[in-house]
Scaffold this active site. Structure first.
Site: not given
Length: 578
Positions: A238, A113, A194
């Site tokens: 997320s 990420k 996310s």
């Protein structure tokens, strides 16, 4: 006041940096009027602080040797992936350690990420460089996050960074400054957030394998290049939400099991990082690689195992299967024998739960029963209060700590070169267009701080976190794992950047009603594919996931329950055609 002592006569001769007007302005912020005859000395005290602050400001940043880049991996190069059909990639790389410590991830590609420090690769946080640093260029970390170092040490290939949502603050996948991240199963639909890019990139490999398994023609050009595994981040869902939307496996481990050092924080109490993979075996392997105390992260506790004491989750899974096979129980009617499964009643009663999701979860519960597991429905009333507790306990801290990269009042190693400025009109205009949730976070924090009971509210919410944790702990004395849905609404299409704030926010509301509770309580939670449902808008059929929750630091039971369930049929193979 620390430093050289200055007597009363000497301080009067000290060159003033803070003048009387500045002192009065500082006092006025607290609605205080300093007596005239005391102002000069208070001014002197502020000058002493200013000099002390400057002494630290003049120091170079300290690079902790435990996070420094392995020289054997230098020089490092990165590039922008073209084509990048799903917009999953942020920056591409191919980083390997020539002499790894073991071969657990040999020939496996891993993306991270884009809030994780990969030394030598720009970090974006899903936002603009101005919002992230107050400068015109993205920072290039000089350190490797602990999870990056551990992947390299296990012979994994660091393939680059995956786009993420703007400041990691969206459960959907249209807010990244680079544009929407598309779902690998149907372009134009959300991949969840996310950790959206991570889910898309792992999902690419999932879709390719699934199409091959079902005799469908390849669509490689539409998907682009994916990865075997990814490391995502989870503060309210997320990892689990995008895993659910993309039809992959994603685990939020027990809080403190996997070190967060070298990753942009939102709020330490809810910061989690963990594996996202195409199958359960890979998830167990990657979890074992990255777990364990690092000596840096204050999120780790006395319960966090030392590296040499980290369970071999992959071996545990293999042993579980072998034991079942030896007993003649690794079958569609007996794989779950001995397992106690608890369904949280309230998780099926959250507001606006999609009938499509409800149906899949009911079928998943029936599958547990069909494989011989003992299934019971357990009422945990506190579950419905969980989202409110999560919100009030963390909202002000996210705005003051996470959105400014301010270190918490515990020894840690904050990400260097990340200095987000305060909200301004220019940054608001960007957030308003790309991710109104981030601007709303600041407004929320301000409102809470201005309430007369603002501080006590956060404290009260923290107290109720203990109550919430205890409620799940009690339930987990009666069963081995708990079951809930992951997402509450089916996949939606990306709204236009020109859409009204309401149209951007509405699809996300309620998304974390079954996930955020376990961020504050710290319990491990796995998202895994359980079936299919019709998208919220349009005709696309999309994956639906269930969540399996275990006792803290009992990832083993979560993985075992998931493996047993899959003997009755993989969730993605419950396909009845379009």
């Amino acid at each position: 006041m620390c430093g050289k002592r200055i007597d009363h006569a000497e301080w009067r001769l000290t060159k003033s940096i803070v003048d009387i007007e500045r002192l009065r302005a500082v006092a006025a912020k607290h609605n205080v009027k300093i007596p005239d005859d005391e102002e000069d000395y208070y001014r002197h005290l502020l000058n002493g602080l200013d000099a002390t602050a400057q002494q630290v400001a003049d120091l170079p940043e300290y690079e902790d040797p435990r996070l420094q880049i392995e020289p054997e991996t230098l020089p490092r190069q990165w590039f922008k992936q073209k084509p990048n059909p799903l917009n999953g990639w942020s920056h591409r790389a191919e980083i390997k350690l020539p002499s790894p410590k073991d071969k657990r991830l040999d020939n496996r590609t891993v993306a991270f990420k884009d809030n994780v420090s990969i030394g030598g690769v720009p970090l974006t946080g899903g936002t603009t460089p101005e919002i992230l640093t107050g400068k015109s260029e993205y920072p290039v970390p000089k350190i490797d996050a602990v999870v990056v170092k551990r992947v390299l040490e296990a012979a994994g290939t660091v393939s680059g960074s995956a786009n993420c949502e703007h400041l990691s603050m969206s459960p959907l996948s249209f807010t990244s400054f680079t544009g929407p991240i598309h779902n690998p199963w149907a372009r134009g639909y959300t991949t969840g957030g996310s950790s959206s890019g991570c889910a898309a990139l792992v999902g690419i490999n999932q879709v390719k394998e699934w199409r091959k398994r079902h005799g469908l023609p390849p669509i490689d050009e539409e998907l682009g290049e994916g990865v075997d595994m990814a490391i995502g981040g989870d503060q309210g869902g997320s990892i689990r939400l995008p895993s659910a939307y993309a039809g992959i496996y994603g685990m939020k481990p027990t809080h403190g099991l996997v070190p967060y050092s070298g990753i942009l924080s939102l709020f330490p109490m809810i910061d989690h990082t963990g594996p996202m993979t195409t199958n359960l075996e890979d998830l167990a392997t990657l979890l074992g690689v990255v777990a364990g105390y690092d000596g840096i992260d204050p999120r780790c506790t006395p319960e966090t195992p030392l590296r040499e004491k980290v369970p071999d989750y992959s071996a545990q899974l293999a042993s579980f299967k072998q034991t079942k096979q030896a007993a003649g129980e690794w079958t569609t009617s007996a794989a779950g024998k001995g397992l106690r499964i608890g369904v949280i009643t309230e998780s099926l009663a959250v507001p606006n739960l999609s009938p499509e999701i409800f149906k899949v979860i009911q079928e998943a519960i029936s599958q547990f029963e069909s494989i011989g597991a003992s299934v019971s429905h357990i009422s945990i009333p506190e579950h419905l209060l969980g989202p409110s507790i999560w919100t009030i306990a963390t909202r002000a801290g996210i705005a003051s700590l996470g959105m400014r990269n301010m270190p918490p009042p515990l020894l840690c190693y904050p990400c260097p070169d990340i200095t987000p400025p305060a909200l301004s009109q220019s940054s608001f205009d960007i957030l308003d267009r790309h991710n109104p949730a981030s601007a709303n976070m600041v407004f929320n924090a301000t409102l809470l701080q201005e309430r007369p009971d603002g501080a006590s509210l956060a404290a009260k919410a923290m107290m109720h976190v203990h109550e919430l944790r205890a409620a799940y702990d009690r339930a987990l004395t009666e069963v081995d794992v708990l079951i809930t849905p992951v997402i509450t609404r089916m996949h939606s299409q990306h709204p236009s950047l020109d859409a009204k704030v309401e149209d951007k926010m509405k699809p996300a509301i309620g998304s974390t009603l079954n996930t955020c509770q376990f961020n504050v309580t710290g319990h491990p939670a796995l998202s895994m594919p359980a079936g299919w449902g019709k998208a919220e808008d349009g005709d696309a059929k999309m994956p639906v996931a269930m969540q399996i929750i275990g006792k803290r630091f009992d990832e083993e039971s979560v993985i075992k329950a998931a493996a047993a369930w899959e003997v009755g049929g993989l969730g993605l193979d419950k396909w009845d055609g379009r």
